[in-house]
Design a protein around this motif. Structure first.
Motif, PDB file in Angstrom:
ATOM      1  N   ALA A 116      -8.045  -4.790 -13.979  1.00  0.00           N
ATOM      2  CA  ALA A 116      -7.019  -4.813 -12.935  1.00  0.00           C
ATOM      3  C   ALA A 116      -6.181  -3.541 -12.964  1.00  0.00           C
ATOM      4  N   ILE A 117      -5.749  -3.127 -14.139  1.00  0.00           N
ATOM      5  CA  ILE A 117      -4.935  -1.914 -14.257  1.00  0.00           C
ATOM      6  C   ILE A 117      -5.749  -0.690 -13.842  1.00  0.00           C
ATOM      7  N   THR A 118      -7.001  -0.626 -14.276  1.00  0.00           N
ATOM      8  CA  THR A 118      -7.851   0.524 -13.958  1.00  0.00           C
ATOM      9  C   THR A 118      -8.103   0.625 -12.461  1.00  0.00           C
ATOM     10  N   LEU A 119      -8.526  -0.473 -11.848  1.00  0.00           N
ATOM     11  CA  LEU A 119      -8.895  -0.408 -10.432  1.00  0.00           C
ATOM     12  C   LEU A 119      -7.683  -0.321  -9.511  1.00  0.00           C
ATOM     13  N   HIS A 120      -6.602  -1.033  -9.842  1.00  0.00           N
ATOM     14  CA  HIS A 120      -5.451  -1.027  -8.935  1.00  0.00           C
ATOM     15  C   HIS A 120      -4.542   0.175  -9.159  1.00  0.00           C
ATOM     16  N   TYR A 121      -4.130   0.404 -10.393  1.00  0.00           N
ATOM     17  CA  TYR A 121      -3.136   1.443 -10.643  1.00  0.00           C
ATOM     18  C   TYR A 121      -3.729   2.827 -10.865  1.00  0.00           C
ATOM     19  N   LEU A 122      -4.878   2.932 -11.512  1.00  0.00           N
ATOM     20  CA  LEU A 122      -5.469   4.254 -11.751  1.00  0.00           C
ATOM     21  C   LEU A 122      -6.336   4.708 -10.585  1.00  0.00           C
ATOM     22  N   ALA A 123      -7.065   3.772  -9.961  1.00  0.00           N
ATOM     23  CA  ALA A 123      -7.951   4.151  -8.859  1.00  0.00           C
ATOM     24  C   ALA A 123      -7.335   3.889  -7.495  1.00  0.00           C
ATOM     25  N   TYR A 127      -5.407  -4.944  -4.112  1.00  0.00           N
ATOM     26  CA  TYR A 127      -5.841  -6.127  -4.850  1.00  0.00           C
ATOM     27  C   TYR A 127      -6.997  -6.847  -4.155  1.00  0.00           C
ATOM     28  N   ALA A 128      -7.014  -6.872  -2.826  1.00  0.00           N
ATOM     29  CA  ALA A 128      -8.101  -7.547  -2.110  1.00  0.00           C
ATOM     30  C   ALA A 128      -9.446  -6.878  -2.399  1.00  0.00           C
ATOM     31  N   ASP A 129      -9.480  -5.554  -2.396  1.00  0.00           N
ATOM     32  CA  ASP A 129     -10.714  -4.824  -2.704  1.00  0.00           C
ATOM     33  C   ASP A 129     -11.102  -5.013  -4.164  1.00  0.00           C
ATOM     34  N   MET A 130     -10.091  -5.003  -5.039  1.00  0.00           N
ATOM     35  CA  MET A 130     -10.348  -5.212  -6.460  1.00  0.00           C
ATOM     36  C   MET A 130     -10.942  -6.602  -6.695  1.00  0.00           C
ATOM     37  N   ALA A 131     -10.405  -7.594  -5.987  1.00  0.00           N
ATOM     38  CA  ALA A 131     -10.907  -8.965  -6.122  1.00  0.00           C
ATOM     39  C   ALA A 131     -12.367  -9.043  -5.681  1.00  0.00           C
ATOM     40  N   ALA A 141      -6.536 -11.566  -9.137  1.00  0.00           N
ATOM     41  CA  ALA A 141      -6.452 -10.123  -9.349  1.00  0.00           C
ATOM     42  C   ALA A 141      -4.999  -9.693  -9.522  1.00  0.00           C
ATOM     43  N   ARG A 142      -4.115 -10.224  -8.665  1.00  0.00           N
ATOM     44  CA  ARG A 142      -2.678  -9.939  -8.774  1.00  0.00           C
ATOM     45  C   ARG A 142      -2.137 -10.395 -10.120  1.00  0.00           C
ATOM     46  N   ARG A 143      -2.528 -11.587 -10.529  1.00  0.00           N
ATOM     47  CA  ARG A 143      -2.048 -12.154 -11.792  1.00  0.00           C
ATOM     48  C   ARG A 143      -2.507 -11.294 -12.967  1.00  0.00           C
ATOM     49  N   ALA A 144      -3.777 -10.877 -12.950  1.00  0.00           N
ATOM     50  CA  ALA A 144      -4.298 -10.021 -14.028  1.00  0.00           C
ATOM     51  C   ALA A 144      -3.543  -8.693 -14.060  1.00  0.00           C
ATOM     52  N   GLY A 145      -3.255  -8.138 -12.878  1.00  0.00           N
ATOM     53  CA  GLY A 145      -2.496  -6.892 -12.817  1.00  0.00           C
ATOM     54  C   GLY A 145      -1.079  -7.063 -13.346  1.00  0.00           C
ATOM     55  N   ALA A 146      -0.426  -8.142 -12.942  1.00  0.00           N
ATOM     56  CA  ALA A 146       0.941  -8.403 -13.406  1.00  0.00           C
ATOM     57  C   ALA A 146       0.973  -8.649 -14.913  1.00  0.00           C
ATOM     58  N   ASP A 147       0.005  -9.413 -15.415  1.00  0.00           N
ATOM     59  CA  ASP A 147      -0.059  -9.670 -16.865  1.00  0.00           C
ATOM     60  C   ASP A 147      -0.330  -8.375 -17.627  1.00  0.00           C
ATOM     61  N   GLY A 148      -1.192  -7.531 -17.072  1.00  0.00           N
ATOM     62  CA  GLY A 148      -1.485  -6.257 -17.720  1.00  0.00           C
ATOM     63  C   GLY A 148      -0.272  -5.346 -17.763  1.00  0.00           C
ATOM     64  N   ILE A 149       0.474  -5.279 -16.658  1.00  0.00           N
ATOM     65  CA  ILE A 149       1.695  -4.463 -16.623  1.00  0.00           C
ATOM     66  C   ILE A 149       2.717  -5.007 -17.616  1.00  0.00           C
ATOM     67  N   PRO A 163       5.646   4.152 -10.977  1.00  0.00           N
ATOM     68  CA  PRO A 163       6.653   3.089 -10.741  1.00  0.00           C
ATOM     69  C   PRO A 163       5.961   1.783 -10.369  1.00  0.00           C
ATOM     70  N   ILE A 164       6.570   0.671 -10.771  1.00  0.00           N
ATOM     71  CA  ILE A 164       6.041  -0.658 -10.497  1.00  0.00           C
ATOM     72  C   ILE A 164       7.144  -1.477  -9.851  1.00  0.00           C
ATOM     73  N   ASP A 165       6.829  -2.185  -8.762  1.00  0.00           N
ATOM     74  CA  ASP A 165       7.824  -3.083  -8.201  1.00  0.00           C
ATOM     75  C   ASP A 165       7.645  -4.482  -8.792  1.00  0.00           C
ATOM     76  N   PRO A 166       8.595  -5.391  -8.607  1.00  0.00           N
ATOM     77  CA  PRO A 166       8.535  -6.704  -9.254  1.00  0.00           C
ATOM     78  C   PRO A 166       7.302  -7.547  -8.876  1.00  0.00           C
ATOM     79  N   ASP A 167       6.688  -7.260  -7.737  1.00  0.00           N
ATOM     80  CA  ASP A 167       5.500  -8.031  -7.314  1.00  0.00           C
ATOM     81  C   ASP A 167       4.222  -7.488  -7.917  1.00  0.00           C
ATOM     82  N   GLY A 168       4.321  -6.431  -8.705  1.00  0.00           N
ATOM     83  CA  GLY A 168       3.144  -5.877  -9.363  1.00  0.00           C
ATOM     84  C   GLY A 168       2.419  -4.825  -8.545  1.00  0.00           C
ATOM     85  N   GLU A 169       2.972  -4.428  -7.412  1.00  0.00           N
ATOM     86  CA  GLU A 169       2.359  -3.390  -6.598  1.00  0.00           C
ATOM     87  C   GLU A 169       2.846  -2.032  -7.072  1.00  0.00           C
ATOM     88  N   SER A 170       1.972  -1.033  -7.024  1.00  0.00           N
ATOM     89  CA  SER A 170       2.442   0.314  -7.359  1.00  0.00           C
ATOM     90  C   SER A 170       3.238   0.838  -6.175  1.00  0.00           C
TER      91      SER A 170
END
Length: 171
Positions: A116-123, A127-131, A141-149, A163-170
């Motif tokens: 989740a961190i690799t595909l969403h934040y680095l690439a 989240y829909a595409d990552m899923a 996917a969102r949950r995995a990203g939030a847990d990873g952050i 930067p990260i907002d509270p919903d886990g979006e970059s």
């Protein structure tokens, strides 16, 4: 239908992102560079079709992630030859020295969170595409990203370079 993107332009525009994905999965050695090269060889083989895709970067990131996983699977079935001298790694797409602790912390995450961190934040995949890439729901996917952050923030002396907002979006 979008205007076809020249292949060289795609390498220039997306090469660093693809290499970051490969390095996040495989580490900073020649295997990541090989997966990067295989990604663009695959793209070149069918570039007339791929160049017309609306999200070329998403396609390249998806293929790079799959190529990197293939390398991991292959390595898990092979032994390591100790008589081979490692190649000198390239400096292209190399994480800055200040971010090495981040890459180590990402490598220590559970596989779902790491993906989740690799595909969403680095690439930069949504989240829909990552899923769709990983075969899970967008909510998972969102949950995995939030847990990873959350896990990365809990790492001692780790400062996130994005930067990260509270919903886990970059941001």
């Amino acid at each position: 239908m979008p205007t076809p993107l020249p292949f060289e332009t795609a390498i220039d525009a997306h090469g660093a992102t693809v290499l970051r994905v490969c390095r996040a999965v495989l580490g900073g050695h020649a295997d990541a560079e090989d997966a990067w090269a295989e990604t663009f060889v695959s793209a070149l083989a069918d570039w007339d079709r791929i160049a017309r895709i609306e999200n070329v970067r998403g396609w390249l990131v998806t293929v790079a992630h799959r190529k990197a996983i293939d390398v991991l699977r292959t390595k898990s079935r092979q032994g390591l030859s100790l008589d081979l001298v490692p190649e000198s790694p390239t400096t292209r797409g190399r994480p800055e020295a200040t971010h090495l602790d981040l890459y180590r912390a990402i490598a220590a995450l559970p596989p779902g969170q790491r993906t989740a961190i690799t595909l969403h934040y680095l690439a930069g995949l949504p989240y829909a595409d990552m899923a769709a890439e990983t075969g899970i729901s967008p909510a998972a996917a969102r949950r995995a990203g939030a847990d990873g952050i959350r896990a990365l923030r809990a790492s001692a002396s780790l400062t996130l370079p994005f930067p990260i907002d509270p919903d886990g979006e970059s941001a």
